[in-house]
Design a protein around this motif. Structure first.
Motif, PDB file in Angstrom:
ATOM      1  N   ALA A 134       9.789  79.400  10.712  1.00 48.79           N
ATOM      2  CA  ALA A 134       9.541  77.961  10.581  1.00 48.79           C
ATOM      3  C   ALA A 134       8.290  77.701   9.751  1.00 48.79           C
ATOM      4  O   ALA A 134       8.272  76.804   8.890  1.00 48.79           O
ATOM      5  N   LYS A 135       7.250  78.474   9.985  1.00 51.19           N
ATOM      6  CA  LYS A 135       6.010  78.282   9.220  1.00 51.19           C
ATOM      7  C   LYS A 135       6.217  78.590   7.743  1.00 51.19           C
ATOM      8  O   LYS A 135       5.720  77.862   6.872  1.00 51.19           O
TER       9      LYS A 135
ATOM     10  N   ALA B 186       9.097  72.608  14.403  1.00 47.15           N
ATOM     11  CA  ALA B 186       9.453  73.998  14.700  1.00 47.15           C
ATOM     12  C   ALA B 186       8.273  74.935  14.510  1.00 47.15           C
ATOM     13  O   ALA B 186       8.115  75.926  15.232  1.00 47.15           O
ATOM     14  N   ALA B 187       7.410  74.608  13.536  1.00 48.07           N
ATOM     15  CA  ALA B 187       6.230  75.441  13.269  1.00 48.07           C
ATOM     16  C   ALA B 187       5.053  75.093  14.162  1.00 48.07           C
ATOM     17  O   ALA B 187       4.033  75.788  14.141  1.00 48.07           O
ATOM     18  N   GLY B 188       5.160  74.008  14.933  1.00 44.53           N
ATOM     19  CA  GLY B 188       4.048  73.574  15.782  1.00 44.53           C
ATOM     20  C   GLY B 188       2.880  73.045  14.977  1.00 44.53           C
ATOM     21  O   GLY B 188       1.731  73.110  15.429  1.00 44.53           O
TER      22      GLY B 188
ATOM     23  N   VAL C 111       9.047  81.488  15.153  1.00 41.53           N
ATOM     24  CA  VAL C 111       8.109  80.501  14.621  1.00 41.53           C
ATOM     25  C   VAL C 111       7.593  80.894  13.239  1.00 41.53           C
ATOM     26  O   VAL C 111       7.306  80.025  12.406  1.00 41.53           O
ATOM     27  N   GLN C 112       7.492  82.192  12.962  1.00 41.17           N
ATOM     28  CA  GLN C 112       7.005  82.588  11.641  1.00 41.17           C
ATOM     29  C   GLN C 112       7.972  82.166  10.537  1.00 41.17           C
ATOM     30  O   GLN C 112       7.555  81.866   9.414  1.00 41.17           O
TER      31      GLN C 112
END
Length: 418
Positions: A184-185, A211-213, A181-182
C-alpha cells in the motif's frame, strides 16, 4: 431412529440427490444442459478443471474473450443467468485455476476485472449484484497478488487504477485489504507521483492512503475550504484518533467548529457527526467532564437517546438515577410531542410516557401508524393512555383523509375497556 418422511425425501437437497447415483445425475445434467448454454459451458469448464490448468485456462480464455468483445444487450430475462455465469467464471479463476496455477489465475483475474467496462453497458440497469461480483473479484486479485514482490504488485495496481480510476475507486479497498502495508505504501508513493485529474483518481488516492495508514496523504487530497466542513473534519479526526494523533484530531475538528452567525453572533448548532467526533476527542484527551457537558447539551438540543444513555451511563451512585429522571422529564415536556414520546417509548419509560400522553392530550400531534404501534405496547399496563393515543391518531388520520386507518384506530380504541 425415526425414518424421514416421503415429503422430506423428495426435497431437492445434496443428500437426496446423491441417492440417485452419479450415472443418473449425469444423465439429468446432460438433458438440462442441452437447453441451457450457460450450464453446458459451466459443465465443460468443470470437466476441464478436472483435467488440469492446461485444459482449464483455454476454456476460461474463451469466455473472457467473449466478454471482451460482446456488445449485445442482456435482457432482464437473461440477466439472472448472465450474472450467475459471470460469478461462476470469477470463482473458477479464483479457486480452481488459482490452486493449480496461481500465476495464470492472476493474469486472468486482471482480464476479468477489465471486462467490467464492456459488460456494464450491456446491462440496462447494472445493480448491486453486478457490482458485488467485481468487488469479489477485486478481493480475489488482492489475494493472488499478496505473495508477490510489494513493488511489482504496487506498480500493477497503480497502472490499472490509472487506466480506469472510477472503477478502481470502488475496488481499491477490496484489493488492498488482502495486501501487506508495504505494498500500500509503495502504491501510494507511485500514485502521488502521477498528477491526475480524472474522475475517481482522488478517491483512489484516499483509499491507498487509508491502506498505508498515511493520514497526512489523505488530508492533502482536500482543499483548505473543504477541511472547514464538518464532514471532512470528521473523516480526518477519526483517522488521526485511530493512529493515536489526538492533537491532530482536535486541530482538524476545530477548523470546522460552529462559528458565530448573525448580528447577535450566536454560535450555530453543531453538526451531529462533528459533535460525536468532538466527544471522542475530548475522551481521548481525558476531558471527561467537558465531554459530559457536551453530551447533556446535545441531548437537550436533539433529544437523541444515544446521547442521553451515554451521559447517564457515565455517572456513579445515585447520580445516574437523578440524571435519568431529568432526561425523561425533559423529553416529557419537549415542544415536539412525538419526538419526546418517541424517546420515552424507546428508553423504555412507559409510566412516564403514559403520564405525558394524558397530560398533553390536546397538543398531541402524532403519526397515526406510530400511535397504533405505541398504543399496543401501552394498553396492557396503561389502557387510558393507549385509548387516548389511539383517539388522537384516529383524529389525525381523519384530517389526512386516511379514512380506513382512522376507522381502524377508532375500532381499536373501542376495544380497550376503561
Amino acid at each position: 431412529m425415526a425414518r424421514s418422511s416421503v415429503a422430506a425425501l423428495k426435497k431437492v437437497t445434496p443428500e437426496n440427490l446423491a441417492g440417485l447415483g452419479a450415472e443418473r445425475l449425469a444423465e439429468i445434467l446432460v438433458e438440462v444442459a442441452d437447453t441451457r448454454t450457460d450450464l453446458k459451458r459451466r459443465l465443460r469448464m468443470e470437466l476441464a478443471a478436472g483435467l488440469g490448468a492446461t485444459h482449464l485456462a483455454p476454456e476460461i480464455d474463451k469466455r473472457l474473450g467473449a466478454l471482451e468483445t460482446s456488445r449485445g444487450q442482456v435482457t432482464w430475462r437473461q440477466k439472472p443467468a448472465f450474472l450467475r455465469d459471470l460469478d461462476a467464471l470469477r470463482g473458477l479463476i479464483a479457486e480452481r485455476l488459482a490452486r493449480q496455477e496461481p500465476d495464470a489465475a492472476r493474469e486472468r483475474m486482471w482480464r476479468f476485472l477489465a471486462t467490467a467496462g464492456q459488460t456494464s453497458p450491456r446491462l440496462r440497469d447494472p445493480d448491486d449484484a453486478f457490482e458485488a461480483i467485481y468487488a469479489r473479484a477485486a478481493g480475489d486479485l488482492g489475494r493472488l497478488l499478496a505473495p508477490h514482490d510489494p513493488q511489482l504488485a504496487a506498480n500493477a495496481v497503480v497502472e490499472a487504477a490509472q487506466a480506469a480510476p472510477q472503477a478502481w475507486a470502488r475496488w481499491m479497498p477490496k484489493v488492498m485489504a488482502a495486501l501487506p502495508v508495504q505494498t500500500a505504501k509503495a502504491a501510494l508513493a507511485l500514485a502521488l507521483a502521477r498528477a491526475r485529474t480524472a474522475p475517481g483518481w482522488t478517491v483512489v488516492i484516499r483509499h491507498l492512503a487509508d491502506a498505508a495508514g498515511d493520514v497526512e496523504a489523505y488530508r492533502d487530497t482536500y482543499s483548505a475550504p473543504a477541511m472547514q466542513t464538518p464532514a471532512v473534519a470528521v473523516e480526518l479526526a477519526q483517522r488521526w484518533l485511530e493512529v493515536g494523533e489526538v492533537e491532530e484530531a482536535g486541530a482538524a475538528l476545530r477548523l470546522a467548529a460552529p462559528k458565530p452567525q448573525g448580528q447577535a453572533a450566536r454560535l450555530a448548532a453543531p453538526d451531529f457527526d462533528w459533535e460525536t467526533a468532538w466527544l471522542d476527542y475530548l475522551e481521548a484527551t481525558g476531558e471527561a467532564a467537558a465531554a459530559q457537558a457536551v453530551r447533556w447539551a446535545s441531548f437537550q438540543r436533539t433529544l437523541d437517546i444515544g446521547r442521553a444513555k451515554a451521559f447517564v451511563g457515565r455517572l456513579d451512585g445515585f447520580e445516574d438515577v437523578e440524571a435519568e429522571g431529568q432526561a425523561l422529564a425533559h423529553a416529557a415536556t419537549h415542544q415536539d410531542f412525538q419526538k419526546g414520546l418517541e424517546l420515552l417509548m424507546a428508553w423504555p419509560a412507559l409510566p412516564e410516557a403514559s403520564r405525558m400522553i394524558l397530560a398533553r392530550a390536546q397538543d398531541a400531534k402524532i403519526d397515526p401508524e406510530q400511535a397504533e404501534i405505541w398504543a399496543a405496547k401501552l394498553r396492557k399496563r396503561f389502557p387510558a393512555a393507549a385509548h387516548r393515543l389511539l383517539r388522537r391518531g384516529a383524529a389525525t388520520a381523519f384530517k389526512q383523509r386516511a379514512l380506513k386507518l382512522s376507522q381502524r384506530l377508532s375500532e381499536e380504541a373501542d376495544t380497550i375497556g376503561l
